[in-house]
Design an enzyme around this catalytic site. Structure first.
Site, PDB file in Angstrom:
ATOM      1  N   ASN A  57      63.308   0.347  42.289  1.00 25.64           N
ATOM      2  CA  ASN A  57      62.571  -0.831  42.526  1.00 25.64           C
ATOM      3  C   ASN A  57      63.512  -1.945  41.872  1.00 25.64           C
ATOM      4  O   ASN A  57      64.090  -2.000  40.907  1.00 25.64           O
ATOM      5  CB  ASN A  57      61.191  -0.550  41.624  1.00 25.64           C
ATOM      6  N   GLU A  61      63.220  -3.839  48.449  1.00 25.10           N
ATOM      7  CA  GLU A  61      63.700  -5.092  48.070  1.00 25.10           C
ATOM      8  C   GLU A  61      65.007  -5.611  48.589  1.00 25.10           C
ATOM      9  O   GLU A  61      65.124  -6.706  49.106  1.00 25.10           O
ATOM     10  CB  GLU A  61      63.531  -5.351  46.653  1.00 25.10           C
ATOM     11  N   ASP A  98      50.663 -18.068  32.465  1.00 27.20           N
ATOM     12  CA  ASP A  98      50.653 -17.789  33.907  1.00 27.20           C
ATOM     13  C   ASP A  98      50.578 -18.883  34.777  1.00 27.20           C
ATOM     14  O   ASP A  98      50.430 -20.103  34.063  1.00 27.20           O
ATOM     15  CB  ASP A  98      49.895 -16.542  33.798  1.00 27.20           C
TER      16      ASP A  98
HETATM   17 MN    MN Z   1      58.620  -2.782  44.529  1.00 29.61          MN
END
Ligand code: MN
Length: 422
Positions: free
Chosen positions: A134, A197, A244
């Site tokens: 990931n 990705e 954020d």
């Molecule tokens: Mn992912």
């Protein structure tokens, strides 16, 4: 394109602001970056080079993709995560290898008054467990010379990989990538199927993505700086406060710890900082949802374009442009948009003669094409965004859809007058 080549291109196109005098990593860099509203290159932050606002506007995204600004979403909605990824043995990232880790030597910025500590904000955390890879950006709080706290949001992929490893009492090897090909930065901000990705990045750039192996076995793309380490299975420390996308403070939570075991980097590396709640942060969070909304609305009517507006934090507000075919298309488009992006709170549907990049034009559509009792759809008690300060504690909110499209049978009433050229 490499990180450096993209910066060179910005410079050649006259888009890069350069600051040569010494700038403090504590508040000063953030303040200057926020005011600049353009890609900005600091040549001396505690002796290091730092770039901010790299992908800070749709113009930079357009040049990254090699398309005009109006076609970004159309292009993104066509790409599937099926590009080629190649393993290589050499990398310019290995020019300098540091086994004595001292993260305080990096120009890690402190952005806002009440921030818990300096934060790495553009670090792509690459992790690998049980054959699954990931790559995603996480905020990383400096917690010591070789220690970072990492915010892992459930049920995102890094969170799940850490959970799996921790259940067996195992370390999760990670590598934090700073300053790589901007299409990879964009791809890792996008929710693609598990492990895809880099394939997605390769499809976006139209050329294979090269990965090389770190000392801990994690495979990463060529970058300015890579921090190698592991996430501890049990250790958790206070993480936050941190600002954020809404520009408000997120709370302190107990979050996992990354121990850094080795740092590799190019000679004279360029550190990438993303200003929290700044335009680059908003675009990276929001733009990946635009093709999802585009495709979903395309299932119910003819969709022309989608934008998550900056005023809506590029997350909570969308404007969707359609070519209305039948009465009621606007309402169907509202429902499709909410289904495609569950954090979306308010959406405005407009016709093809409205410029969705111009807030005044969108307001014009609301002013002249909306009758409140029939064109506004209110949906209470639905799941919203955890980042919405007005959301309920149970995560629900009320969603509002505004159908600002023309009534088809009265179309001539809405015709915008033009002055002929001749
Ligand atoms: Mn992912």
């Amino acid at each position: 394109m490499t990180f450096r080549a993209f910066i060179d291109q910005l410079k050649e196109n006259g888009k890069l602001v350069e600051i040569f005098q010494s700038v403090s990593p504590r508040f000063e860099a953030s303040r200057i970056a926020r005011a600049a509203k353009a890609p900005i290159f600091f040549h001396n932050i505690s002796g290091s080079k730092v770039i901010m606002n790299l992908l800070g506007s749709r113009d930079e995204l357009a040049s990254m993709l090699g398309v005009p600004k109006e076609e970004i979403i159309k292009r993104l909605s066509e790409v599937s995560p099926e590009g080629e990824v190649r393993l290589v043995s050499e990398s310019p990232t290995l020019e300098v290898i540091e086994d004595q880790v001292d993260l305080t030597k990096l120009p890690i910025l402190t952005h806002f008054e009440k921030d818990g500590a300096p934060y790495i904000t553009a670090g792509i955390v690459v992790s690998e467990y049980g054959g699954t890879i990931n790559a995603s950006i996480h905020r990383l709080m400096l917690a010591g010379k070789d220690k970072l706290a990492v915010r892992l949001v459930p049920p995102r992929h890094t969170y799940l990989l850490h959970k799996k490893a921790a259940e067996k009492g195992e370390l999760l090897p990670v590598a934090i990538v700073l300053g790589c090909d901007p299409t990879i930065i964009y791809a890792t901000s996008t929710r693609v199927p598990v492990g895809k990705e880099f394939e997605y990045a390769a499809a976006l750039r139209g050329a294979p993505v090269e990965l090389f192996e770190c000392a801990n076995g994690v495979k990463v793309p060529h970058a300015e700086i890579v921090l190698e380490g592991y996430i501890d299975p049990v250790e958790k420390i206070d993480e936050g406060p941190f600002v954020d996308i809404t520009g408000t403070y997120d709370v302190i939570r107990k979050e996992p710890v990354i121990h850094i075991t080795r740092v590799i980097h190019r000679k004279d590396p360029i550190y990438h900082g993303i200003l929290p709640a700044g335009p680059e942060h908003l675009l990276m969070m929001g733009v990946p949802y635009e093709p999802r909304i585009y495709r979903a609305v395309g299932e119910v009517t003819t969709v022309k374009n989608v934008v998550l507006t900056e005023g809506g934090c590029c997350y909570l507000h969308a404007v969707v442009q359609i070519e209305k075919q039948t009465e009621g298309d606007g309402k169907n488009a509202i429902m499709a948009a909410f289904a495609a992006h569950t954090s979306l709170k308010h959406v405005v549907i407009v016709d093809e003669d409205i410029n969705i990049f111009d807030p005044n034009d969108v307001e014009f559509a609301i002013a002249t094409r909306v009758k409140g009792d029939v064109d506004i759809l209110i949906i209470p008690n639905v799941r919203g965004s955890s980042l919405d300060p007005r959301g309920a504690p149970d995560g629900t909110t009320t969603k509002v859809g505004i159908d600002a499209t023309k009534v088809l049978i009265e179309k001539e009433n809405f015709e915008r007058a033009v002055i002929p050229e001749e």
